[in-house]
Design a protein around this motif. Structure first.
Motif, PDB file in Angstrom:
ATOM      1  N   GLY A  77      29.312  10.436 -22.861  1.00 31.47           N
ATOM      2  CA  GLY A  77      28.578  10.006 -21.578  1.00 31.47           C
ATOM      3  C   GLY A  77      27.642   8.799 -22.055  1.00 31.47           C
ATOM      4  O   GLY A  77      27.719   8.243 -23.085  1.00 31.47           O
ATOM      5  N   SER A  78      26.651   8.525 -21.041  1.00 31.75           N
ATOM      6  CA  SER A  78      25.824   7.421 -21.247  1.00 31.75           C
ATOM      7  C   SER A  78      24.887   7.752 -22.443  1.00 31.75           C
ATOM      8  O   SER A  78      24.617   8.753 -22.887  1.00 31.75           O
ATOM      9  CB  SER A  78      24.979   7.225 -19.955  1.00 31.75           C
ATOM     10  N   PRO A  79      24.476   6.620 -23.308  1.00 26.88           N
ATOM     11  CA  PRO A  79      23.632   6.779 -24.415  1.00 26.88           C
ATOM     12  C   PRO A  79      22.228   7.431 -23.917  1.00 26.88           C
ATOM     13  O   PRO A  79      21.629   7.142 -22.941  1.00 26.88           O
ATOM     14  CB  PRO A  79      23.153   5.355 -24.919  1.00 26.88           C
ATOM     15  N   ARG A  80      21.821   8.340 -24.894  1.00 26.17           N
ATOM     16  CA  ARG A  80      20.528   9.211 -24.550  1.00 26.17           C
ATOM     17  C   ARG A  80      19.339   8.696 -25.001  1.00 26.17           C
ATOM     18  O   ARG A  80      18.236   8.830 -24.339  1.00 26.17           O
ATOM     19  CB  ARG A  80      20.826  10.594 -24.910  1.00 26.17           C
ATOM     20  N   ASN A  81      19.294   7.671 -25.752  1.00 27.11           N
ATOM     21  CA  ASN A  81      18.171   7.204 -26.327  1.00 27.11           C
ATOM     22  C   ASN A  81      17.886   5.629 -26.011  1.00 27.11           C
ATOM     23  O   ASN A  81      17.050   5.012 -26.314  1.00 27.11           O
ATOM     24  CB  ASN A  81      18.160   7.087 -27.946  1.00 27.11           C
ATOM     25  N   LEU A  82      18.512   4.974 -24.981  1.00 30.24           N
ATOM     26  CA  LEU A  82      18.343   3.801 -24.305  1.00 30.24           C
ATOM     27  C   LEU A  82      17.920   3.609 -22.931  1.00 30.24           C
ATOM     28  O   LEU A  82      18.395   4.232 -22.000  1.00 30.24           O
ATOM     29  CB  LEU A  82      19.730   3.201 -24.750  1.00 30.24           C
ATOM     30  N   SER A  83      17.186   2.629 -22.789  1.00 28.50           N
ATOM     31  CA  SER A  83      16.725   2.192 -21.272  1.00 28.50           C
ATOM     32  C   SER A  83      17.083   0.781 -21.384  1.00 28.50           C
ATOM     33  O   SER A  83      16.692  -0.162 -22.064  1.00 28.50           O
ATOM     34  CB  SER A  83      15.159   2.396 -21.166  1.00 28.50           C
ATOM     35  N   TYR A  84      18.053   0.372 -20.550  1.00 25.54           N
ATOM     36  CA  TYR A  84      18.499  -0.929 -20.353  1.00 25.54           C
ATOM     37  C   TYR A  84      17.851  -1.774 -19.375  1.00 25.54           C
ATOM     38  O   TYR A  84      17.254  -1.145 -18.332  1.00 25.54           O
ATOM     39  CB  TYR A  84      19.961  -1.203 -20.077  1.00 25.54           C
ATOM     40  N   LEU A  85      17.375  -3.131 -19.750  1.00 24.98           N
ATOM     41  CA  LEU A  85      16.608  -3.946 -18.967  1.00 24.98           C
ATOM     42  C   LEU A  85      17.459  -5.033 -18.458  1.00 24.98           C
ATOM     43  O   LEU A  85      18.317  -5.420 -18.994  1.00 24.98           O
ATOM     44  CB  LEU A  85      15.427  -4.401 -19.644  1.00 24.98           C
ATOM     45  N   ALA A  86      17.403  -5.403 -17.143  1.00 21.53           N
ATOM     46  CA  ALA A  86      18.259  -6.379 -16.624  1.00 21.53           C
ATOM     47  C   ALA A  86      17.897  -7.691 -17.279  1.00 21.53           C
ATOM     48  O   ALA A  86      16.926  -8.245 -17.278  1.00 21.53           O
ATOM     49  CB  ALA A  86      18.218  -6.453 -15.082  1.00 21.53           C
ATOM     50  N   ASP A  87      18.691  -8.533 -17.456  1.00 21.92           N
ATOM     51  CA  ASP A  87      18.720 -10.076 -17.785  1.00 21.92           C
ATOM     52  C   ASP A  87      18.141 -10.770 -16.585  1.00 21.92           C
ATOM     53  O   ASP A  87      18.015 -10.273 -15.520  1.00 21.92           O
ATOM     54  CB  ASP A  87      20.193 -10.615 -18.209  1.00 21.92           C
ATOM     55  N   GLN A  88      17.501 -11.876 -16.926  1.00 25.12           N
ATOM     56  CA  GLN A  88      17.084 -12.282 -15.752  1.00 25.12           C
ATOM     57  C   GLN A  88      16.829 -14.191 -15.610  1.00 25.12           C
ATOM     58  O   GLN A  88      17.129 -14.596 -16.855  1.00 25.12           O
ATOM     59  CB  GLN A  88      15.541 -12.261 -15.574  1.00 25.12           C
ATOM     60  N   LEU A 112      17.694  -1.622 -15.505  1.00 27.90           N
ATOM     61  CA  LEU A 112      19.079  -1.753 -15.366  1.00 27.90           C
ATOM     62  C   LEU A 112      19.565  -0.242 -15.017  1.00 27.90           C
ATOM     63  O   LEU A 112      20.074   0.348 -13.976  1.00 27.90           O
ATOM     64  CB  LEU A 112      19.695  -2.455 -16.258  1.00 27.90           C
ATOM     65  N   CYS A 113      19.465   0.689 -16.256  1.00 26.14           N
ATOM     66  CA  CYS A 113      19.964   2.097 -16.251  1.00 26.14           C
ATOM     67  C   CYS A 113      19.385   2.590 -17.488  1.00 26.14           C
ATOM     68  O   CYS A 113      19.077   2.030 -18.342  1.00 26.14           O
ATOM     69  CB  CYS A 113      21.488   2.054 -16.355  1.00 26.14           C
ATOM     70  N   GLY A 114      19.461   3.912 -17.402  1.00 26.39           N
ATOM     71  CA  GLY A 114      19.037   4.577 -18.669  1.00 26.39           C
ATOM     72  C   GLY A 114      17.758   5.078 -18.684  1.00 26.39           C
ATOM     73  O   GLY A 114      16.810   4.396 -18.213  1.00 26.39           O
ATOM     74  N   GLN A 115      17.575   6.310 -19.370  1.00 28.47           N
ATOM     75  CA  GLN A 115      16.013   6.808 -19.486  1.00 28.47           C
ATOM     76  C   GLN A 115      15.738   6.988 -20.737  1.00 28.47           C
ATOM     77  O   GLN A 115      14.639   7.577 -21.161  1.00 28.47           O
ATOM     78  CB  GLN A 115      16.234   8.070 -18.618  1.00 28.47           C
ATOM     79  N   GLY A 116      16.190   6.387 -21.716  1.00 26.68           N
ATOM     80  CA  GLY A 116      15.902   6.634 -23.229  1.00 26.68           C
ATOM     81  C   GLY A 116      14.653   6.132 -23.548  1.00 26.68           C
ATOM     82  O   GLY A 116      14.326   5.143 -23.011  1.00 26.68           O
ATOM     83  N   PHE A 120      16.334  -2.093 -24.232  1.00 20.82           N
ATOM     84  CA  PHE A 120      17.308  -3.202 -24.733  1.00 20.82           C
ATOM     85  C   PHE A 120      17.660  -3.933 -23.629  1.00 20.82           C
ATOM     86  O   PHE A 120      17.980  -3.573 -22.582  1.00 20.82           O
ATOM     87  CB  PHE A 120      18.585  -2.547 -25.269  1.00 20.82           C
ATOM     88  N   VAL A 121      17.393  -5.587 -23.581  1.00 20.83           N
ATOM     89  CA  VAL A 121      17.815  -6.279 -22.572  1.00 20.83           C
ATOM     90  C   VAL A 121      19.255  -6.610 -22.759  1.00 20.83           C
ATOM     91  O   VAL A 121      19.504  -7.179 -23.685  1.00 20.83           O
ATOM     92  CB  VAL A 121      16.804  -7.503 -22.763  1.00 20.83           C
ATOM     93  N   SER A 122      19.947  -6.252 -21.428  1.00 21.65           N
ATOM     94  CA  SER A 122      21.641  -6.377 -21.485  1.00 21.65           C
ATOM     95  C   SER A 122      21.726  -7.706 -21.251  1.00 21.65           C
ATOM     96  O   SER A 122      21.515  -8.217 -20.149  1.00 21.65           O
ATOM     97  CB  SER A 122      22.081  -5.612 -20.525  1.00 21.65           C
ATOM     98  N   PRO A 123      22.441  -8.576 -22.348  1.00 26.62           N
ATOM     99  CA  PRO A 123      22.495  -9.943 -21.842  1.00 26.62           C
ATOM    100  C   PRO A 123      23.675 -10.248 -20.858  1.00 26.62           C
ATOM    101  O   PRO A 123      24.458  -9.134 -20.697  1.00 26.62           O
ATOM    102  CB  PRO A 123      23.270 -10.364 -23.197  1.00 26.62           C
ATOM    103  N   TYR A 124      23.429 -11.252 -19.960  1.00 26.64           N
ATOM    104  CA  TYR A 124      24.508 -11.168 -19.009  1.00 26.64           C
ATOM    105  C   TYR A 124      26.040 -11.199 -19.553  1.00 26.64           C
ATOM    106  O   TYR A 124      26.161 -12.203 -20.765  1.00 26.64           O
ATOM    107  CB  TYR A 124      24.310 -12.724 -18.395  1.00 26.64           C
ATOM    108  N   PRO A 125      26.856 -10.866 -19.089  1.00 28.27           N
ATOM    109  CA  PRO A 125      28.409 -10.650 -19.699  1.00 28.27           C
ATOM    110  C   PRO A 125      29.410 -11.851 -19.432  1.00 28.27           C
ATOM    111  O   PRO A 125      30.436 -11.768 -19.765  1.00 28.27           O
ATOM    112  CB  PRO A 125      28.988  -9.472 -18.839  1.00 28.27           C
ATOM    113  N   ALA A 126      28.663 -12.951 -18.634  1.00 28.08           N
ATOM    114  CA  ALA A 126      29.600 -14.229 -18.416  1.00 28.08           C
ATOM    115  C   ALA A 126      30.906 -13.749 -17.791  1.00 28.08           C
ATOM    116  O   ALA A 126      30.847 -12.741 -16.983  1.00 28.08           O
ATOM    117  CB  ALA A 126      29.764 -15.091 -19.729  1.00 28.08           C
ATOM    118  N   SER A 127      31.897 -14.513 -18.125  1.00 30.45           N
ATOM    119  CA  SER A 127      33.224 -14.163 -17.258  1.00 30.45           C
ATOM    120  C   SER A 127      33.804 -12.834 -17.734  1.00 30.45           C
ATOM    121  O   SER A 127      34.774 -12.124 -17.028  1.00 30.45           O
ATOM    122  CB  SER A 127      33.975 -15.066 -17.759  1.00 30.45           C
ATOM    123  N   LEU A 128      32.993 -12.141 -18.443  1.00 32.39           N
ATOM    124  CA  LEU A 128      33.718 -10.489 -18.520  1.00 32.39           C
ATOM    125  C   LEU A 128      33.512  -9.807 -17.375  1.00 32.39           C
ATOM    126  O   LEU A 128      34.262  -8.816 -17.154  1.00 32.39           O
ATOM    127  CB  LEU A 128      32.774  -9.945 -19.492  1.00 32.39           C
TER     128      LEU A 128
END
Length: 408
Positions: A77-88, A112-116, A120-128
């Motif tokens: 399931g989703s990581p329990r220790n992470l809170s993701y922040l949106a790139d900007q 972005l998601c997560g409650q840990g 962690f700032v989630s980098p833009y995934p580009a063409s992914l």
């Protein structure tokens, strides 16, 4: 050697640290070393024959230069220790988090998601992100609202839906992506009024399948999906872990996804799954974690040992992938023992790659890998590349670790 989640996580962590990413040259800083350890989100799920899946996710950033291991349950399931922040991005459309001298303490971060407890700032995934578009149009087909053979018109050109999808994936065609984003809007999968997005079936789908780190927000009815359209950085997101789990749902040879209740309907029909896998399998841009299309360049660094599909090879041995020309003699793919069904992404500030790895008979290696980072074209030192050579070297190191860890 035992093969478990902890062993895999440490192998991934050591593979990243061994590349000395802190020494990466930054063209925006006159070729001196990067100011901070780059942000890297790396996930792997291995499927040893006759054994349970083994998976891990490690993350690096200026705040975690030695690496942070995601806490994942046995259900993946989703990581329990992470809170993701949106790139900007700022009002000028610049990816301000990655500019030289950027002070993260002064930036206004959005969750972005997560409650840990670890951010962690989630980098833009580009063409992914085109993988999300591909899934979105496939679900339109499965719902009877479009068809793979249907002619789709965009900017004066009419082509079959599967042809737009193929070019979007294998040569990373931005125009094809816009055609399919426009289709998502015209078929009602995404609805907006002015600047307000009222309905997004992709987000509903990703939530239903337990993938909160996937977002395709603020695209436009005319097909706009980049920074200039008001989307792009800060609106389109893919954490490595959720990108990997999306691939898990697409991989017909993978075991059932353990984070979903038994009886959950498949993400796609068998026919649409085949269409998507064909696009990923024919990928021509092996230039991030795998580097087979770059083998003719001076100073070539081999990556994950994946074969280049033969359709891209010319009579002179070089490769032509859409508008991209790759020189050298690439016809002899000696030692390339894997098939890598994947999607890459790169911009000035970002590099990403995610896909399904299978050993070519008689090898039985089988794993998923997903990688996002802020390591884009500004860090290139070899003309003709879209990434630093450290990225394919990382791909090779990960595969070598898995060769040692996975049972025969």
């Amino acid at each position: 050697m035992s093969f478990d989640a902890q062993t895999l996580a440490q192998a991934l962590r050591h593979a990243v640290l061994a590349q000395r990413f802190e020494q990466t040259e930054d063209s925006l800083c006159g070729g001196t070393a990067i100011e901070h350890f780059p942000s890297i989100d790396l996930a792997v799920a291995a499927f040893p024959e006759g054994a349970a899946p083994v998976f891990a996710n490690v993350l690096f950033s200026r705040e975690h230069p030695q690496g942070l291991v995601a806490q994942l349950g046995a259900d993946a399931g989703s990581p329990r220790n992470l809170s993701y922040l949106a790139d900007q991005q700022d009002a000028q459309g610049r990816s301000i988090a990655w500019l030289p001298g950027a002070d993260w303490s002064q930036l206004k971060w959005q969750p972005l998601c997560g409650q840990g407890g670890h951010q962690f700032v989630s980098p833009y995934p580009a063409s992914l992100i085109k993988l999300m578009v591909l899934v979105g149009v496939a679900r339109l087909v499965d719902a009877g609202r479009s068809d793979w053979g249907k002619a789709v018109a965009f900017e004066g050109r009419r082509r079959a839906l599967r042809d737009w999808a193929f070019d979007m994936t294998v040569i990373s065609c931005n125009r094809s992506t816009s055609a399919l984003v426009a289709l998502l809007h015209s078929c009602g999968a995404i609805r907006r009024e002015g600047q307000l997005e009222l309905h997004n079936e992709l987000h509903d789908c990703f939530r239903a399948y337990g993938l909160p780190g996937l977002r395709l927000a603020h695209t436009r009815p005319d097909g706009g999906w980049g920074n200039a359209a008001g989307a792009g950085v800060g609106c389109l997101h893919m954490t490595a872990w959720d990108a990997l789990r999306l691939l898990w749902l697409l991989d017909r040879a993978a075991p059932p996804p353990p984070w979903l209740p038994a009886g959950t309907p498949p993400l796609l029909s068998a026919a649409s799954q085949s269409e998507l896998l064909y696009c990923l399998q024919e990928q021509g841009l092996h230039e991030i974690l795998s580097s087979s299309v770059l083998a003719g360049l001076p100073n070539w660094v081999p990556g994950l040992p994946a074969r280049l599909p033969l359709r891209w090879l010319g009579r002179d041995g070089g490769a032509q992938v859409g508008p991209h020309r790759f020189p050298g003699d690439l016809s002899a793919q000696t030692g390339l023992e894997l098939a890598f069904a994947h999607k890459t992404g790169n911009t000035e500030n970002y590099g990403a790659d995610a896909g399904i790895v299978r050993g070519i008979t008689p090898l039985n290696r089988h794993y998923l890998i997903a990688f996002t980072s802020n390591l884009g074209r500004r860090y290139v030192t070899q003309p003709g590349c879209v990434s630093n050579w450290r990225l394919p070297a990382l791909g090779a190191a990960i595969d070598a670790h898995l060769c040692r860890l996975m049972p025969p």
